[in-house]
Scaffold this active site. Structure first.
Site, mmCIF file in Angstrom:
data_model
loop_
_atom_site.group_PDB
_atom_site.id
_atom_site.type_symbol
_atom_site.label_atom_id
_atom_site.label_comp_id
_atom_site.label_asym_id
_atom_site.label_seq_id
_atom_site.Cartn_x
_atom_site.Cartn_y
_atom_site.Cartn_z
ATOM 1 N N SER A 116 0.831 -1.209 0.000
ATOM 2 C CA SER A 116 0.000 0.000 0.000
ATOM 3 C C SER A 116 0.862 1.254 0.000
ATOM 4 O O SER A 116 1.960 1.266 0.564
ATOM 5 C CB SER A 116 -0.886 -0.002 1.256
ATOM 6 O OG SER A 116 -1.455 1.270 1.455
ATOM 7 N N TYR A 139 -2.025 5.496 -4.316
ATOM 8 C CA TYR A 139 -2.992 6.565 -4.088
ATOM 9 C C TYR A 139 -2.295 7.843 -4.534
ATOM 10 O O TYR A 139 -1.068 7.970 -4.359
ATOM 11 C CB TYR A 139 -3.310 6.718 -2.597
ATOM 12 C CG TYR A 139 -4.243 5.702 -1.994
ATOM 13 C CD1 TYR A 139 -5.466 5.396 -2.590
ATOM 14 C CD2 TYR A 139 -3.920 5.084 -0.780
ATOM 15 C CE1 TYR A 139 -6.336 4.490 -1.989
ATOM 16 C CE2 TYR A 139 -4.780 4.178 -0.180
ATOM 17 C CZ TYR A 139 -5.994 3.890 -0.790
ATOM 18 O OH TYR A 139 -6.841 3.003 -0.203
ATOM 19 N N THR A 165 -5.923 2.269 -7.156
ATOM 20 C CA THR A 165 -7.208 2.098 -6.451
ATOM 21 C C THR A 165 -8.125 3.263 -6.811
ATOM 22 O O THR A 165 -7.767 4.425 -6.605
ATOM 23 C CB THR A 165 -6.953 2.038 -4.931
ATOM 24 O OG1 THR A 165 -6.061 0.950 -4.686
ATOM 25 C CG2 THR A 165 -8.238 1.824 -4.160
ATOM 26 N N LYS A 263 -8.034 -1.268 -9.387
ATOM 27 C CA LYS A 263 -8.661 -1.926 -8.224
ATOM 28 C C LYS A 263 -9.862 -1.103 -7.750
ATOM 29 O O LYS A 263 -9.730 0.102 -7.500
ATOM 30 C CB LYS A 263 -7.631 -2.038 -7.095
ATOM 31 C CG LYS A 263 -8.173 -2.610 -5.787
ATOM 32 C CD LYS A 263 -7.030 -2.837 -4.801
ATOM 33 C CE LYS A 263 -7.489 -3.431 -3.481
ATOM 34 N NZ LYS A 263 -8.044 -2.448 -2.550
ATOM 35 N N HIS A 287 -13.324 -2.536 -1.518
ATOM 36 C CA HIS A 287 -12.382 -2.115 -0.486
ATOM 37 C C HIS A 287 -12.689 -2.816 0.847
ATOM 38 O O HIS A 287 -12.534 -2.239 1.924
ATOM 39 C CB HIS A 287 -12.459 -0.588 -0.306
ATOM 40 C CG HIS A 287 -11.155 0.081 -0.013
ATOM 41 N ND1 HIS A 287 -10.491 0.848 -0.922
ATOM 42 C CD2 HIS A 287 -10.382 0.103 1.096
ATOM 43 C CE1 HIS A 287 -9.385 1.346 -0.387
ATOM 44 N NE2 HIS A 287 -9.290 0.890 0.851
HETATM 45 C C1 LIG Z 1 -6.975 -2.403 7.448
HETATM 46 C C2 LIG Z 1 -7.150 -2.284 5.981
HETATM 47 C C3 LIG Z 1 -6.397 -1.363 5.259
HETATM 48 C C4 LIG Z 1 -6.534 -1.260 3.870
HETATM 49 N N1 LIG Z 1 -5.742 -0.393 3.179
HETATM 50 C C5 LIG Z 1 -5.833 -0.333 1.826
HETATM 51 C C6 LIG Z 1 -4.976 0.508 1.081
HETATM 52 O O1 LIG Z 1 -4.114 1.191 1.639
HETATM 53 N N2 LIG Z 1 -5.123 0.540 -0.266
HETATM 54 C C7 LIG Z 1 -6.074 -0.209 -0.918
HETATM 55 O O2 LIG Z 1 -6.170 -0.146 -2.145
HETATM 56 N N3 LIG Z 1 -6.881 -1.040 -0.231
HETATM 57 C C8 LIG Z 1 -6.783 -1.123 1.110
HETATM 58 N N4 LIG Z 1 -7.593 -1.976 1.807
HETATM 59 C C9 LIG Z 1 -8.518 -2.840 1.070
HETATM 60 C C10 LIG Z 1 -7.846 -4.190 0.742
HETATM 61 O O3 LIG Z 1 -6.812 -4.014 -0.182
HETATM 62 C C11 LIG Z 1 -8.869 -5.198 0.181
HETATM 63 O O4 LIG Z 1 -9.537 -4.607 -0.904
HETATM 64 C C12 LIG Z 1 -9.871 -5.652 1.236
HETATM 65 O O5 LIG Z 1 -9.247 -5.823 2.476
HETATM 66 C C13 LIG Z 1 -10.541 -6.961 0.817
HETATM 67 O O6 LIG Z 1 -11.511 -7.343 1.742
HETATM 68 P P1 LIG Z 1 -11.257 -8.421 2.914
HETATM 69 O O7 LIG Z 1 -10.450 -7.736 3.946
HETATM 70 O O8 LIG Z 1 -12.630 -8.755 3.367
HETATM 71 O O9 LIG Z 1 -10.511 -9.579 2.304
HETATM 72 C C14 LIG Z 1 -7.473 -2.091 3.197
HETATM 73 C C15 LIG Z 1 -8.203 -3.018 3.920
HETATM 74 C C16 LIG Z 1 -8.052 -3.143 5.294
HETATM 75 C C17 LIG Z 1 -8.842 -4.181 6.029
#
Ligand SMILES: Cc1cc2nc3c(=O)[nH]c(=O)nc-3n(C[C@H](O)[C@H](O)[C@H](O)COP(=O)(O)O)c2cc1C
Length: 393
Positions: A116, A139, A165, A263, A287
């Site tokens: 990330s 981002y 994203t 994404k 997300h």
């Molecule tokens: C704590 C946390 C932080 C996240 N940070 C980002 C991020 O910085 N960039 C991003 O594109 N997605 C981020 N996501 C989304 C994840 O990449 C992913 O799409 C998502 O966790 C999928 O769902 P799941 O946790 O139910 O498997 C984050 C998700 C969580 C849980």
């Protein structure tokens, strides 16, 4: 592969839910809820997981499978089973090893890791931690000039794909965070932190490792010219000015020569647009239910997107994957691989790198067992004939 520590082995840890419990015990509530929670009423968060129950299996019985082949290939990366570690912001708050530990565990398991933008470790150190494929998630925090700096560093370090994203024009309203004092933890005066400190002292192991690690980390890959790395406290405000548009994707195509992964796609129209703009892969994602509450569960929209893409790009999906059987269902519905989010992050928060390794080991074993029970010899042979899809879909 290293031996699993006893605290992470069966019978203590049998599935991802067990790792979630361990993470909940180790983390102060503010950090656990940041990881576990979703936006507003958390409808989408819950639905992402629940939807997998709507789809049931149609096994081909009495089939012997001497060799079960779990491998797949995404954007020229060979994966030992169809999973990729999703970008998880603030990973270093969950465990000091953070992004470096997760990348190392991904390599050990033969999977790709996505870093990330919101990372406490330098992208160069993450690259060193894994000889396997690593992707950089972008981002536009801080604007194009700042992004160009990170992209240039990612290219030189050897990141093989750029994940853009598109579902974060502003940060979602995750109601647990303000209640728990997330903002106060990340910055603010000692007085503003005071009401939220008891949860820290009741989790001394986490607190000690957090303090030894130097406290709240800087965002080492968002370097503001003349100022240095951005602080965590500034990032929410900065995200609100960091909307990514199709025009930005066109600009990124000009400055990043490798594959671009878009994404956050949830409709056939956006999938077609992403491909028209040159995306090599798309991720069907809401997300993890953290942005627009009320967005559909990803498994439900996957078939619509797969049909629209019509083989012109790899379709990946994420959201709610907690078991290997979830991965198998997503592949049957046309995904090339899934991204794992909380499933590995719970392991990271529970125990650092060995925790991620354990999560991946559980999911891999699940996928193989499910294939054998389905009577299917390989991931590449999975298709919708192995599923009962509800009529109302
Ligand atoms: C704590 C946390 C932080 C996240 N940070 C980002 C991020 O910085 N960039 C991003 O594109 N997605 C981020 N996501 C989304 C994840 O990449 C992913 O799409 C998502 O966790 C999928 O769902 P799941 O946790 O139910 O498997 C984050 C998700 C969580 C849980």
């Amino acid at each position: 592969m290293r031996r699993t520590p006893r605290s992470l082995a069966s019978p203590r840890i049998v599935n991802i839910h067990d790792l979630r419990h361990l993470a909940k015990r180790r983390l102060p509530r503010v950090v656990f809820d940041y990881l576990d929670g979703g936006a507003e009423s958390e409808v989408t968060l819950r639905e992402n997981c629940r939807i997998f129950d709507d789809v049931t299996f149609r096994p081909h019985q009495a089939v012997a499978i001497p060799e079960c082949d779990l491998r797949t290939r995404v954007l020229s990366a060979d994966l030992t089973f169809p999973a990729i570690l999703a970008p998880i912001g603030y990973s270093r708050l969950m465990h000091p090893g953070g992004e470096v530990a997760a990348a190392a565990a991904a390599e050990e398991a033969g999977l790709a890791y996505t870093l990330s933008t919101i990372s406490g470790h330098k992208l160069e150190n993450v690259r060193i931690a894994s000889k396997g494929p690593v992707w950089y998630q972008l981002y536009l925090v801080g604007g194009r000039e700042v992004a160009e700096g990170a992209i240039d560093r990612a290219r030189r370090a050897g990141f093989s794909a750029l994940v853009v994203t598109i579902d974060t024009p502003v940060a979602g309203m995750r109601e647990r965070d303000p209640r728990n004092g997330m903002k106060e933890l990340l910055g603010g005066s000692i007085f503003s932190k005071l009401p939220f400190l008891p949860q820290m002292f009741t989790h001394p192991r986490w607190l000690l490792s957090f303090l030894i690690d130097g406290g709240v980390p800087k965002l080492e890959n968002i370097v503001i010219p003349g100022k240095g790395p951005m602080s965590l406290i500034d990032v929410t405000a900065a995200l609100a000015q960091a909307v990514v548009t199709w025009e930005d994707i066109r600009w990124l195509k000009r400055i990043w020569t490798g594959p671009i992964v878009v994404k956050g796609v949830l409709t056939a129209d956006d999938a077609k647009r992403a491909i028209a703009e040159g995306a090599a892969a798309i991720v069907v994602s809401n997300h993890g239910g953290r942005q627009l509450d009320g967005a559909p569960a990803t498994l439900k929209v996957l078939p619509e997107v797969v049909a629209a893409v019509n083989g012109q790009a790899d379709v990946l999906m994420d959201g709610g994957v907690r078991r290997g059987s979830d991965i198998v269902k997503a592949i049957c519905l046309g995904a090339r691989a899934v991204l794992l989010g909380r499933a590995y992050a719970f392991g990271l928060a529970a125990a650092g790198q060995p925790g991620v390794t354990r999560a991946l080991e559980i999911l891999r074993a699940d996928v193989e067992r499910t294939l054998r029970l389905l009577g299917c010899p390989s991931v590449s042979a999975l298709n919708s004939s192995y599923l009962n899809i509800p009529n109302h879909w």
